[in-house]
Design a protein around this motif. Structure first.
Motif, PDB file in Angstrom:
ATOM      1  N   ALA A 245       1.004  -1.245   0.009  1.00 19.16           N
ATOM      2  CA  ALA A 245       0.012  -0.041   0.009  1.00 19.16           C
ATOM      3  C   ALA A 245       0.801   1.331   0.050  1.00 19.16           C
ATOM      4  O   ALA A 245       2.102   1.159   0.439  1.00 19.16           O
ATOM      5  CB  ALA A 245      -0.799  -0.034   1.229  1.00 19.16           C
ATOM      6  N   GLU A 246       0.251   2.498  -0.526  1.00 18.24           N
ATOM      7  CA  GLU A 246       1.159   3.832  -0.527  1.00 18.24           C
ATOM      8  C   GLU A 246       1.630   4.052   0.929  1.00 18.24           C
ATOM      9  O   GLU A 246       2.766   4.458   1.060  1.00 18.24           O
ATOM     10  CB  GLU A 246       0.212   4.767  -0.989  1.00 18.24           C
ATOM     11  N   SER A 247       0.712   3.933   1.925  1.00 15.49           N
ATOM     12  CA  SER A 247       1.248   4.212   3.279  1.00 15.49           C
ATOM     13  C   SER A 247       2.520   3.321   3.800  1.00 15.49           C
ATOM     14  O   SER A 247       3.450   3.945   4.449  1.00 15.49           O
ATOM     15  CB  SER A 247       0.277   3.955   4.154  1.00 15.49           C
ATOM     16  N   ARG A 248       2.422   2.178   3.137  1.00 17.56           N
ATOM     17  CA  ARG A 248       3.594   1.097   3.695  1.00 17.56           C
ATOM     18  C   ARG A 248       4.810   1.586   2.515  1.00 17.56           C
ATOM     19  O   ARG A 248       5.896   1.593   3.502  1.00 17.56           O
ATOM     20  CB  ARG A 248       3.015  -0.273   3.262  1.00 17.56           C
ATOM     21  N   ARG A 249       4.677   1.897   1.431  1.00 22.51           N
ATOM     22  CA  ARG A 249       5.932   2.410   0.859  1.00 22.51           C
ATOM     23  C   ARG A 249       6.310   3.689   1.505  1.00 22.51           C
ATOM     24  O   ARG A 249       7.479   3.809   1.399  1.00 22.51           O
ATOM     25  CB  ARG A 249       5.364   2.754  -0.521  1.00 22.51           C
ATOM     26  N   LEU A 250       5.512   4.574   1.881  1.00 25.20           N
ATOM     27  CA  LEU A 250       6.053   6.039   2.336  1.00 25.20           C
ATOM     28  C   LEU A 250       6.810   5.563   3.811  1.00 25.20           C
ATOM     29  O   LEU A 250       7.696   5.972   3.938  1.00 25.20           O
ATOM     30  CB  LEU A 250       4.677   6.630   2.445  1.00 25.20           C
ATOM     31  N   GLY A 251       6.205   4.791   4.258  1.00 27.20           N
ATOM     32  CA  GLY A 251       7.087   4.161   5.504  1.00 27.20           C
ATOM     33  C   GLY A 251       8.327   3.659   5.545  1.00 27.20           C
ATOM     34  O   GLY A 251       9.291   3.699   6.180  1.00 27.20           O
ATOM     35  N   GLY A 252       8.240   2.724   4.485  1.00 23.34           N
ATOM     36  CA  GLY A 252       9.638   2.123   4.047  1.00 23.34           C
ATOM     37  C   GLY A 252      10.590   3.165   3.329  1.00 23.34           C
ATOM     38  O   GLY A 252      11.902   2.946   3.867  1.00 23.34           O
ATOM     39  N   ALA A 253      10.247   4.112   2.659  1.00 24.69           N
ATOM     40  CA  ALA A 253      11.126   5.256   2.239  1.00 24.69           C
ATOM     41  C   ALA A 253      11.651   6.001   3.355  1.00 24.69           C
ATOM     42  O   ALA A 253      12.823   6.190   3.446  1.00 24.69           O
ATOM     43  CB  ALA A 253      10.387   6.128   1.203  1.00 24.69           C
ATOM     44  N   LEU A 254      10.758   6.197   4.356  1.00 26.62           N
ATOM     45  CA  LEU A 254      11.130   6.934   5.550  1.00 26.62           C
ATOM     46  C   LEU A 254      12.243   6.186   6.416  1.00 26.62           C
ATOM     47  O   LEU A 254      13.129   6.646   6.823  1.00 26.62           O
ATOM     48  CB  LEU A 254      10.187   7.595   6.488  1.00 26.62           C
ATOM     49  N   THR A 255      11.798   4.901   6.468  1.00 25.64           N
ATOM     50  CA  THR A 255      12.851   4.022   7.146  1.00 25.64           C
ATOM     51  C   THR A 255      13.998   3.915   6.615  1.00 25.64           C
ATOM     52  O   THR A 255      15.278   4.036   7.333  1.00 25.64           O
ATOM     53  CB  THR A 255      12.266   2.434   7.092  1.00 25.64           C
ATOM     54  N   ALA A 256      14.175   3.887   5.206  1.00 26.56           N
ATOM     55  CA  ALA A 256      15.599   3.626   4.453  1.00 26.56           C
ATOM     56  C   ALA A 256      16.495   5.052   4.778  1.00 26.56           C
ATOM     57  O   ALA A 256      17.465   4.812   4.831  1.00 26.56           O
ATOM     58  CB  ALA A 256      15.274   3.377   3.052  1.00 26.56           C
ATOM     59  N   ALA A 257      15.813   6.086   4.511  1.00 24.32           N
ATOM     60  CA  ALA A 257      16.186   7.381   4.529  1.00 24.32           C
ATOM     61  C   ALA A 257      16.760   7.729   6.135  1.00 24.32           C
ATOM     62  O   ALA A 257      18.040   8.375   6.123  1.00 24.32           O
ATOM     63  CB  ALA A 257      15.375   8.601   4.249  1.00 24.32           C
ATOM     64  N   THR A 258      16.278   7.257   7.065  1.00 23.94           N
ATOM     65  CA  THR A 258      16.516   7.387   8.410  1.00 23.94           C
ATOM     66  C   THR A 258      18.000   6.461   8.777  1.00 23.94           C
ATOM     67  O   THR A 258      19.026   6.806   9.121  1.00 23.94           O
ATOM     68  CB  THR A 258      15.618   6.854   9.523  1.00 23.94           C
ATOM     69  N   LEU A 259      17.858   5.144   8.159  1.00 21.83           N
ATOM     70  CA  LEU A 259      18.999   4.452   8.242  1.00 21.83           C
ATOM     71  C   LEU A 259      20.242   4.805   7.485  1.00 21.83           C
ATOM     72  O   LEU A 259      21.415   4.598   8.050  1.00 21.83           O
ATOM     73  CB  LEU A 259      18.433   2.921   7.586  1.00 21.83           C
ATOM     74  N   ALA A 260      19.812   5.339   6.216  1.00 23.18           N
ATOM     75  CA  ALA A 260      21.177   5.843   5.605  1.00 23.18           C
ATOM     76  C   ALA A 260      21.795   6.882   6.187  1.00 23.18           C
ATOM     77  O   ALA A 260      23.020   6.932   6.365  1.00 23.18           O
ATOM     78  CB  ALA A 260      20.589   6.069   4.283  1.00 23.18           C
ATOM     79  N   LEU A 261      21.081   7.926   6.834  1.00 20.95           N
ATOM     80  CA  LEU A 261      21.399   9.169   7.404  1.00 20.95           C
ATOM     81  C   LEU A 261      22.498   8.439   8.739  1.00 20.95           C
ATOM     82  O   LEU A 261      23.369   9.196   8.991  1.00 20.95           O
ATOM     83  CB  LEU A 261      20.466  10.125   7.949  1.00 20.95           C
ATOM     84  N   THR A 262      21.540   7.444   9.502  1.00 23.05           N
ATOM     85  CA  THR A 262      22.147   7.061  10.555  1.00 23.05           C
ATOM     86  C   THR A 262      23.628   6.423  10.309  1.00 23.05           C
ATOM     87  O   THR A 262      24.618   6.518  11.052  1.00 23.05           O
ATOM     88  CB  THR A 262      21.409   6.015  11.471  1.00 23.05           C
ATOM     89  N   ALA A 263      23.684   5.690   9.195  1.00 23.09           N
ATOM     90  CA  ALA A 263      25.114   5.038   8.891  1.00 23.09           C
ATOM     91  C   ALA A 263      25.912   5.954   8.542  1.00 23.09           C
ATOM     92  O   ALA A 263      27.062   5.766   8.861  1.00 23.09           O
ATOM     93  CB  ALA A 263      24.752   4.270   7.514  1.00 23.09           C
ATOM     94  N   GLY A 264      25.842   7.141   7.656  1.00 19.80           N
ATOM     95  CA  GLY A 264      26.702   8.161   7.457  1.00 19.80           C
ATOM     96  C   GLY A 264      27.141   8.702   8.911  1.00 19.80           C
ATOM     97  O   GLY A 264      28.297   9.151   9.019  1.00 19.80           O
ATOM     98  N   VAL A 265      26.432   9.234   9.648  1.00 13.07           N
ATOM     99  CA  VAL A 265      26.770   9.654  10.828  1.00 13.07           C
ATOM    100  C   VAL A 265      27.523   8.638  11.821  1.00 13.07           C
ATOM    101  O   VAL A 265      28.417   9.312  12.429  1.00 13.07           O
ATOM    102  CB  VAL A 265      25.318  10.327  11.662  1.00 13.07           C
TER     103      VAL A 265
END
Length: 309
Positions: A245-265
């Protein structure tokens, strides 16, 4: 300078290896929960961890025992390692160039594709028997799949991926990550196409089964990965999964972005702090007095010395 370069490469690859292990552990659960596009987005952790480890480290406070020390590599060893690394980069780039050349040779013979290839001037590559091998609906699905690659900029991503493999050629996890990332890239495109055409799953599976790709994959391109048991079975098995669903895809995108920024920091903060620069002493003699000026972050007020006798 060579010692610092070798140290930076080793530090960056430690961060990269940790990021690859995290993504390998998360990509399958992420695909089930959020969809294939989220699993593909998770691979952004790897370059961000690499970049974060190469950013200038924080400055240590005076007396901090955790401050980075000067590289302990022997100069001759560091120079030999630098030559070996540059040689490996050149060999890796040459191998990628040969693979791309082989693909274009097969393309001229009509034996390459379906694929899109090129970076600055991408084009659709189809085998010479494309119209006879595939039905009309299958041809439309293949074209939609390749169009999805172009819209997302996957060709530029793959070019950067090849360059990243060349720079970090000595790390086997980098090559494992590249292979898995390209498979997840194809699965993400499959999901994009079928989300708009949910009734075309059977035709899509039949198109995959008809695809017989050349053994050479273009480093600067995207193709269907139909040859080989594991990629083909994985793609066909995923076709049965309903689009998230669209809401699940949006949640996945936010999760991936958060993890990526966390990895860089995290990669940046894991670096040992740089020692604080010591104050520079500037002596200015202007008779009849001599002024000593201290410049730097811990500068003291100017000291006035008595005139020389």
């Amino acid at each position: 300078m060579t010692s610092e370069l070798i140290e930076a490469l080793l530090r960056a690859n430690l961060a990269v290896s940790a990021a690859v292990m995290v993504v390998l552990a998360l990509r399958s659960p992420a695909a089930r929960l959020f969809g294939a596009q989220t699993a593909y987005a998770l691979w952004s952790l790897v370059p961000l961890a690499w970049a974060g480890s190469l950013l200038p480290a924080r400055t240590a406070a005076p007396g901090d025992s955790l401050a980075a020390q000067a590289p302990a590599f022997d100069p001759q060893w560091a120079q030999a390692a630098g030559v070996a690394w540059l040689t490996g980069v050149a060999v890796a780039l040459a191998l990628f160039g040969l693979a791309q050349l082989r693909f274009w040779i097969l393309q001229r013979k009509g034996r390459a594709g379906p694929a899109v290839a090129g970076v600055f001037f991408p084009r659709l590559v189809l085998p010479k028997d494309f119209r006879s091998r595939y039905t009309g609906p299958e041809q439309a699905l293949i074209r939609a799949h390749e169009a999805a690659h172009l819209e997302r900029g996957d060709l530029r991503v793959n070019a950067l991926m090849a360059a990243f493999q060349a720079v970090n050629w000595f790390n086997p996890l980098v090559h494992v990550a590249a292979a898995r990332a390209r498979l997840d890239q194809e699965l993400a495109c499959d999901e994009t196409v079928l989300a708009a055409r949910p009734t075309a799953r059977r035709a899509y599976a039949e198109a995959l089964l008809k695809t017989q790709l050349a053994a050479c994959r273009p480093p600067l391109g995207c193709q269907w990965l139909g040859r080989g048991r594991h990629p083909l079975e994985t793609r066909i098995a995923r076709l049965a999964a309903a689009a998230p669903a669209e809401s699940r895809r949006l949640g996945g995108a936010l999760t991936a972005a958060t993890l990526a920024l966390t990895a860089g920091v995290a990669a940046w903060s894991a670096q040992p702090a740089r020692p604080a620069p010591e104050p520079r002493v500037i002596i200015v003699q202007a008779p009849p007095v001599m002024h000593v000026l201290l410049a730097g972050p811990d500068a003291l007020p100017p000291v006035v010395l008595p005139p020389r006798p």
